[in-house]
Motif scaffolding. Structure first.
Motif, PDB file in Angstrom:
ATOM      1  N   UNK A 188       0.831  -1.194   0.000  1.00  0.00           N
ATOM      2  CA  UNK A 188       0.000   0.000   0.000  1.00  0.00           C
ATOM      3  C   UNK A 188       0.865   1.242   0.000  1.00  0.00           C
ATOM      4  N   UNK A 189       0.408   2.282  -0.682  1.00  0.00           N
ATOM      5  CA  UNK A 189       1.171   3.516  -0.785  1.00  0.00           C
ATOM      6  C   UNK A 189       0.226   4.706  -0.664  1.00  0.00           C
ATOM      7  N   UNK A 190      -0.089   5.133   0.562  1.00  0.00           N
ATOM      8  CA  UNK A 190      -0.961   6.292   0.731  1.00  0.00           C
ATOM      9  C   UNK A 190      -0.355   7.525   0.070  1.00  0.00           C
ATOM     10  N   UNK A 191      -1.203   8.405  -0.440  1.00  0.00           N
ATOM     11  CA  UNK A 191      -0.738   9.602  -1.112  1.00  0.00           C
ATOM     12  C   UNK A 191      -0.108  10.594  -0.153  1.00  0.00           C
ATOM     13  N   UNK A 192       0.672  11.541  -0.673  1.00  0.00           N
ATOM     14  CA  UNK A 192       1.392  12.495   0.182  1.00  0.00           C
ATOM     15  C   UNK A 192       0.480  13.379   1.014  1.00  0.00           C
ATOM     16  N   UNK A 193      -0.673  13.761   0.483  1.00  0.00           N
ATOM     17  CA  UNK A 193      -1.578  14.616   1.252  1.00  0.00           C
ATOM     18  C   UNK A 193      -2.127  13.879   2.469  1.00  0.00           C
ATOM     19  N   UNK A 194      -2.492  12.619   2.278  1.00  0.00           N
ATOM     20  CA  UNK A 194      -2.989  11.828   3.392  1.00  0.00           C
ATOM     21  C   UNK A 194      -1.882  11.590   4.414  1.00  0.00           C
ATOM     22  N   UNK A 195      -0.680  11.307   3.930  1.00  0.00           N
ATOM     23  CA  UNK A 195       0.453  11.082   4.824  1.00  0.00           C
ATOM     24  C   UNK A 195       0.729  12.336   5.651  1.00  0.00           C
ATOM     25  N   UNK A 196       0.667  13.483   5.004  1.00  0.00           N
ATOM     26  CA  UNK A 196       0.907  14.736   5.718  1.00  0.00           C
ATOM     27  C   UNK A 196      -0.175  14.970   6.783  1.00  0.00           C
ATOM     28  N   UNK A 197      -1.430  14.705   6.445  1.00  0.00           N
ATOM     29  CA  UNK A 197      -2.524  14.913   7.392  1.00  0.00           C
ATOM     30  C   UNK A 197      -2.372  14.014   8.615  1.00  0.00           C
ATOM     31  N   UNK A 198      -2.035  12.746   8.390  1.00  0.00           N
ATOM     32  CA  UNK A 198      -1.875  11.819   9.511  1.00  0.00           C
ATOM     33  C   UNK A 198      -0.654  12.198  10.341  1.00  0.00           C
ATOM     34  N   UNK A 199       0.409  12.659   9.676  1.00  0.00           N
ATOM     35  CA  UNK A 199       1.596  13.117  10.397  1.00  0.00           C
ATOM     36  C   UNK A 199       1.253  14.270  11.332  1.00  0.00           C
ATOM     37  N   UNK A 200       0.468  15.218  10.844  1.00  0.00           N
ATOM     38  CA  UNK A 200       0.076  16.351  11.674  1.00  0.00           C
ATOM     39  C   UNK A 200      -0.812  15.907  12.827  1.00  0.00           C
ATOM     40  N   UNK A 201      -1.725  14.955  12.576  1.00  0.00           N
ATOM     41  CA  UNK A 201      -2.565  14.424  13.653  1.00  0.00           C
ATOM     42  C   UNK A 201      -1.723  13.777  14.746  1.00  0.00           C
ATOM     43  N   UNK A 202      -0.748  12.994  14.323  1.00  0.00           N
ATOM     44  CA  UNK A 202       0.101  12.315  15.303  1.00  0.00           C
ATOM     45  C   UNK A 202       0.884  13.323  16.137  1.00  0.00           C
ATOM     46  N   UNK A 203       1.508  14.299  15.486  1.00  0.00           N
ATOM     47  CA  UNK A 203       2.329  15.258  16.228  1.00  0.00           C
ATOM     48  C   UNK A 203       1.480  16.095  17.170  1.00  0.00           C
ATOM     49  N   UNK A 204       0.291  16.478  16.733  1.00  0.00           N
ATOM     50  CA  UNK A 204      -0.589  17.255  17.604  1.00  0.00           C
ATOM     51  C   UNK A 204      -0.963  16.461  18.848  1.00  0.00           C
ATOM     52  N   UNK A 205      -1.272  15.172  18.661  1.00  0.00           N
ATOM     53  CA  UNK A 205      -1.643  14.336  19.804  1.00  0.00           C
ATOM     54  C   UNK A 205      -0.447  14.068  20.707  1.00  0.00           C
ATOM     55  N   UNK A 206       0.717  13.787  20.118  1.00  0.00           N
ATOM     56  CA  UNK A 206       1.897  13.445  20.909  1.00  0.00           C
ATOM     57  C   UNK A 206       2.404  14.635  21.711  1.00  0.00           C
ATOM     58  N   UNK A 207       2.515  15.793  21.080  1.00  0.00           N
ATOM     59  CA  UNK A 207       3.034  16.968  21.775  1.00  0.00           C
ATOM     60  C   UNK A 207       1.994  17.602  22.686  1.00  0.00           C
ATOM     61  N   UNK A 208       0.714  17.424  22.336  1.00  0.00           N
ATOM     62  CA  UNK A 208      -0.346  18.009  23.154  1.00  0.00           C
ATOM     63  C   UNK A 208      -0.807  17.123  24.290  1.00  0.00           C
ATOM     64  N   UNK A 209      -0.294  15.895  24.378  1.00  0.00           N
ATOM     65  CA  UNK A 209      -0.675  14.994  25.458  1.00  0.00           C
ATOM     66  C   UNK A 209      -2.093  14.481  25.363  1.00  0.00           C
ATOM     67  N   UNK A 210      -2.640  14.430  24.158  1.00  0.00           N
ATOM     68  CA  UNK A 210      -4.012  13.957  23.957  1.00  0.00           C
ATOM     69  C   UNK A 210      -3.984  12.439  23.802  1.00  0.00           C
ATOM     70  N   UNK A 211      -4.211  11.732  24.904  1.00  0.00           N
ATOM     71  CA  UNK A 211      -4.085  10.279  24.910  1.00  0.00           C
ATOM     72  C   UNK A 211      -5.094   9.617  23.981  1.00  0.00           C
ATOM     73  N   UNK A 212      -6.337  10.094  23.999  1.00  0.00           N
ATOM     74  CA  UNK A 212      -7.379   9.489  23.160  1.00  0.00           C
ATOM     75  C   UNK A 212      -7.039   9.652  21.685  1.00  0.00           C
ATOM     76  N   UNK A 213      -6.599  10.839  21.304  1.00  0.00           N
ATOM     77  CA  UNK A 213      -6.242  11.079  19.906  1.00  0.00           C
ATOM     78  C   UNK A 213      -5.029  10.260  19.498  1.00  0.00           C
ATOM     79  N   UNK A 214      -4.073  10.083  20.416  1.00  0.00           N
ATOM     80  CA  UNK A 214      -2.880   9.295  20.126  1.00  0.00           C
ATOM     81  C   UNK A 214      -3.246   7.835  19.910  1.00  0.00           C
TER      82      UNK A 214
END
Length: 325
Positions: free
Chosen positions: A202-228
């Motif tokens: 599988x090869x997700x497109x760059x836009x989707x990869x970027x969106x998921x990357x931003x979701x992960x960083x927001x959850x990890x740095x913001x301490x949002x356990x549910x989102x992580x």
């Protein structure tokens, strides 16, 4: 993918030269001989024309810019001291020298690192959209594939990179490595099988990869356990390259619960006021974390085939690897 193969199947083959064309070789101090019009300046021009190809090949094998530059220096010295009038294909000659120098380093490193802990991630290659930084350097394997390639023998890794990344055929690889075509085919099959067993399709497109990357960083740095928990796949794995330094995990951390615990434990230790910058590293969406003007961490994510969750986290924290190439 750009074809980076030699333009002739005659790889480094010697050709007959009229001795009368070079009755007295000219001395190049410290670099051996040159012959008539084949001056050191001409040798430099030929080498420079192929340097991007050599860099990309060697970096894909070794993973660090320092080691890559060392191999390129050795390749240049070999080229400068060679009787270049006897070399039919300069590109193939340079590739053969560089690849075999890199292969020797891989074998040496494999012996030295037996029993070492921690993944050995490559030094990040920052890709700027639209930058004219050399098309051949863009022939770089992902951080995820780099981890997989470390499970191969040095020979399997060299054959895989030459065949699958740069498109050399089996006969060309056999000539480059001094092996029979049959042996190369067998090695290539073995390497492909190992890689396929360890990589999700599988090869997700760059836009989707970027969106998921931003979701992960927001959850990890913001301490949002549910989102992580939501953004991580159940079988997610996390690699870091510190090998026991900088309070990073010494082994691959596998499983969503364990990764979440590690992220939660390490987040408070991060410097205050980190600046987040989204870029492309090895042609993949990635994150640079800066503490002031100092690059602190590079994070690259691998997604599930559906592209909606994170299956792999690759954190480059080793100071020696944090100078972007």
């Amino acid at each position: 993918m750009q074809d980076a193969r030699p333009d002739s199947p005659t790889i480094g083959r010697a050709v007959t030269t009229d001795p009368g064309q070079c009755p007295v070789p000219e001395e190049c101090p410290g670099l051996g001989h040159s012959c008539g019009p084949d001056t050191l300046d001409a040798a430099t021009e030929v080498y420079a024309a192929h340097r991007e190809l050599l860099f990309s090949l060697v970096h894909n094998l070794l993973g660090t810019v320092t080691d890559t530059e060392d191999v390129l220096q050795e390749t240049w010295l070999s080229w400068a001291s060679a009787r270049r009038s006897h070399i039919a294909n300069s590109r193939a000659y340079l590739v053969r020298i560089a690849v075999n120098q890199a292969l020797a380093r891989l074998r040496h490193a494999r012996r030295d690192h037996v029993g070492d802990l921690g993944a050995r991630l490559p030094q990040p290659l920052l890709s700027t959209a639209g930058a004219e930084d050399g098309a051949l350097r863009e022939e770089s394997v992902s951080l995820a594939l780099t981890v997989v390639l470390q499970t191969l023998t040095p020979l399997e890794r060299a054959v895989f990179v030459l065949r699958e990344v740069f498109g050399y055929d089996h006969d060309e690889i056999a000539t480059l490595l001094g092996r029979s075509p049959a042996a190369v085919r067998q090695t290539a099959r073995r390497a492909r099988t190992q890689v396929r067993l360890r990589r999700a399709r599988g090869a997700p497109g760059p836009e989707l990869r970027r969106a998921v990357t931003e979701r992960f960083m927001s959850a990890a740095l913001g301490g949002d356990l549910a989102a992580l928990m939501e953004v991580l796949a159940p079988d997610v794995a996390m690699w870091t390259d510190g090998a026991g330094t900088l309070h990073v995990a010494q082994r691959v951390v596998e499983g969503r619960d364990r990764v979440v615990r590690l992220v939660r434990a390490k987040a408070p230790r991060l410097p205050a006021g980190l600046t987040v910058r989204y870029v492309n590293v090895h042609r993949e969406p990635a994150v640079l974390l800066f503490a002031g003007d100092r690059l602190h961490t590079v994070v690259v994510l691998e997604l599930t085939p559906a592209g909606d969750r994170v299956s792999g986290i690759y954190g480059v924290v080793d100071p020696e690897n944090l100078t972007l190439a």
